[in-house]
Design an enzyme around this catalytic site. Structure first.
Site, PDB file in Angstrom:
ATOM      1  N   GLY A   1       0.831  -1.191   0.000  1.00 14.51           N
ATOM      2  CA  GLY A   1       0.000   0.000   0.000  1.00 14.51           C
ATOM      3  C   GLY A   1       0.866   1.241   0.000  1.00 14.51           C
ATOM      4  O   GLY A   1       0.718   2.143   0.831  1.00 14.51           O
TER       5      GLY A   1
ATOM      6  N   ILE B   1      -2.961  -0.544  -4.844  1.00 15.80           N
ATOM      7  CA  ILE B   1      -4.149  -0.993  -5.562  1.00 15.80           C
ATOM      8  C   ILE B   1      -4.794   0.118  -6.392  1.00 15.80           C
ATOM      9  O   ILE B   1      -5.458  -0.152  -7.393  1.00 15.80           O
ATOM     10  CB  ILE B   1      -5.183  -1.586  -4.573  1.00 15.80           C
ATOM     11  CG1 ILE B   1      -6.259  -2.370  -5.321  1.00 15.80           C
ATOM     12  CG2 ILE B   1      -5.786  -0.497  -3.697  1.00 15.80           C
ATOM     13  CD1 ILE B   1      -7.198  -3.138  -4.420  1.00 15.80           C
TER      14      ILE B   1
ATOM     15  N   ASN C   1      -3.693  -5.939  -5.698  1.00 15.56           N
ATOM     16  CA  ASN C   1      -4.436  -6.141  -4.461  1.00 15.56           C
ATOM     17  C   ASN C   1      -3.613  -7.066  -3.571  1.00 15.56           C
ATOM     18  O   ASN C   1      -3.579  -8.282  -3.780  1.00 15.56           O
ATOM     19  CB  ASN C   1      -5.810  -6.750  -4.759  1.00 15.56           C
ATOM     20  CG  ASN C   1      -6.671  -6.876  -3.517  1.00 15.56           C
ATOM     21  OD1 ASN C   1      -6.176  -6.890  -2.397  1.00 15.56           O
ATOM     22  ND2 ASN C   1      -7.976  -6.962  -3.724  1.00 15.56           N
ATOM     23  N   CYS C   2      -2.943  -6.483  -2.599  1.00 14.78           N
ATOM     24  CA  CYS C   2      -1.999  -7.252  -1.774  1.00 14.78           C
ATOM     25  C   CYS C   2      -2.686  -8.225  -0.832  1.00 14.78           C
ATOM     26  O   CYS C   2      -2.045  -9.144  -0.314  1.00 14.78           O
ATOM     27  CB  CYS C   2      -1.125  -6.298  -0.969  1.00 14.78           C
ATOM     28  SG  CYS C   2      -0.128  -5.203  -1.999  1.00 14.78           S
TER      29      CYS C   2
ATOM     30  N   CYS D   1       2.466   0.880   6.029  1.00 21.41           N
ATOM     31  CA  CYS D   1       2.496   2.262   6.503  1.00 21.41           C
ATOM     32  C   CYS D   1       1.142   2.948   6.330  1.00 21.41           C
ATOM     33  O   CYS D   1       0.639   3.059   5.207  1.00 21.41           O
ATOM     34  CB  CYS D   1       3.569   3.049   5.755  1.00 21.41           C
ATOM     35  SG  CYS D   1       5.227   2.350   5.934  1.00 21.41           S
TER      36      CYS D   1
ATOM     37  N   ASP E   1      -5.420   1.489   5.676  1.00 22.48           N
ATOM     38  CA  ASP E   1      -6.830   1.818   5.885  1.00 22.48           C
ATOM     39  C   ASP E   1      -7.255   1.295   7.260  1.00 22.48           C
ATOM     40  O   ASP E   1      -7.164   0.099   7.526  1.00 22.48           O
ATOM     41  CB  ASP E   1      -7.663   1.161   4.786  1.00 22.48           C
ATOM     42  CG  ASP E   1      -9.113   1.624   4.790  1.00 22.48           C
ATOM     43  OD1 ASP E   1      -9.576   2.138   5.829  1.00 22.48           O
ATOM     44  OD2 ASP E   1      -9.790   1.460   3.755  1.00 22.48           O
TER      45      ASP E   1
ATOM     46  N   THR F   1       7.175   8.954   4.294  1.00 22.21           N
ATOM     47  CA  THR F   1       5.888   8.702   3.643  1.00 22.21           C
ATOM     48  C   THR F   1       5.073   9.990   3.590  1.00 22.21           C
ATOM     49  O   THR F   1       5.172  10.847   4.468  1.00 22.21           O
ATOM     50  CB  THR F   1       5.078   7.634   4.400  1.00 22.21           C
ATOM     51  OG1 THR F   1       4.802   8.116   5.723  1.00 22.21           O
ATOM     52  CG2 THR F   1       5.839   6.313   4.491  1.00 22.21           C
ATOM     53  N   GLU F   2       4.243  10.115   2.554  1.00 14.80           N
ATOM     54  CA  GLU F   2       3.394  11.303   2.441  1.00 14.80           C
ATOM     55  C   GLU F   2       2.453  11.428   3.633  1.00 14.80           C
ATOM     56  O   GLU F   2       2.234  12.518   4.163  1.00 14.80           O
ATOM     57  CB  GLU F   2       2.594  11.260   1.136  1.00 14.80           C
ATOM     58  CG  GLU F   2       3.372  11.678  -0.109  1.00 14.80           C
ATOM     59  CD  GLU F   2       4.341  10.600  -0.582  1.00 14.80           C
ATOM     60  OE1 GLU F   2       5.164  10.894  -1.452  1.00 14.80           O
ATOM     61  OE2 GLU F   2       4.272   9.466  -0.069  1.00 14.80           O
TER      62      GLU F   2
END
EC number: 2.1.1.33
Length: 273
Positions: free
Chosen positions: A88, A112, A150-151, A170, A173, A248-249
């Protein structure tokens, strides 16, 4: 009311898509080599439904996967395999940061959402160009790539037993509703799957700004017999913890908003004899 406000969402989406197509045409014509893509042209909802059907291509088994389009500068005959996976990966802040840190290791971001993975794909191409022509960096970003996937469904199609040295989760959801908890990226079942992919003494990293999700992930991993939680000292001395916290953002967004980040890392311990 401004002209922009009068435009429908569909109109704005069409205009953004046309702008993206124009940039891609320019890139192919050699007009914007090394130019980083504009994130605003690749916006998409924060998360995707992992249970929905997506048009995804995947091999029947890891042995059938051709990685050469993803890592064109690496010798396929050497049988070099992906070892670090950013699950992700979003817009790729961590994936990109890991490249120079591990220049001889293949790093893969998996995402995804189509728009988001397209953005990272173009960003990597631009970074590779810059590394070749402007600002050399270890590995030249040739050791990183992104795959739309799709992990929670198809990781066994890509990775063999003990192939991975590091897996990152990281800011996943949180699936706040109780009926959605089964869709979380860390569950008892998925933890066993990750233990299969991670080699002994490899590492599974998690970070989130949602304390309830942090507790959930830690509880499931603490309960798994093949994972040992890092001590605070081990976390502090791990460069990857620093990277996933700061690069990470989502991590940067949390920092800007003064939020908290909750970290839990685990060593994959060897199978009992």
């Amino acid at each position: 009311m401004s002209a922009t406000a009068k435009k429908s969402a569909a109109q704005l989406q069409r205009e953004e898509e046309e702008a993206r197509k124009k940039l891609k045409r320019l890139s192919k014509q050699g007009g914007v080599e090394g130019r980083l893509p504009m994130k605003r042209l690749f916006r998409q909802r924060a998360h995707a439904n992992v249970l929905s059907d997506h048009e995804l291509e995947y091999p029947r088994s890891p042995s059938e996967m051709d990685w050469s389009p993803y890592y064109p500068d690496f010798d396929v005959e050497s049988n070099k395999k992906v070892e670090i996976v950013d699950i992700g990966c979003g817009y790729g802040g961590l994936t990109v940061a890991l490249g120079p840190q591990f220049p001889d290791t293949l790093v893969l971001g998996m995402e995804i959402r189509m728009q988001v993975s397209d953005y990272l794909k173009e960003k990597i191409q631009a970074l590779r160009y810059r590394a070749d022509h402007e600002e050399p960096v270890p590995g030249g970003y040739k050791n990183i790539s992104v795959l739309r996937m799709n992990c929670q469904k198809f990781l066994p199609n890509f990775f063999e037993k003990g192939q991975l040295s590091k897996m990152f989760f990281c800011f996943p959801d949180p699936h706040f509703k109780a009926r959605k908890h089964k869709n979380r990226i860390i569950t008892s079942t998925l933890a066993s799957e990750y233990a299969y992919f991670i080699r002994p003494h490899g590492t599974l990293y998690t970070i989130t700004d949602v304390e309830e999700l942090h507790v959930w992930m830690a509880q499931h991993l603490d309960a798994h017999p093949l994972f040992r939680r890092f001590t605070k000292e081990e976390e502090e001395n791990d460069i990857c913890v620093t990277l996933m916290t700061n690069e990470t953002e989502e991590g940067k967004k949390v920092a800007r908003n003064g939020g908290k980040k909750f970290v839990a890392c685990y060593e994959r311990i060897p199978n009992p004899k």
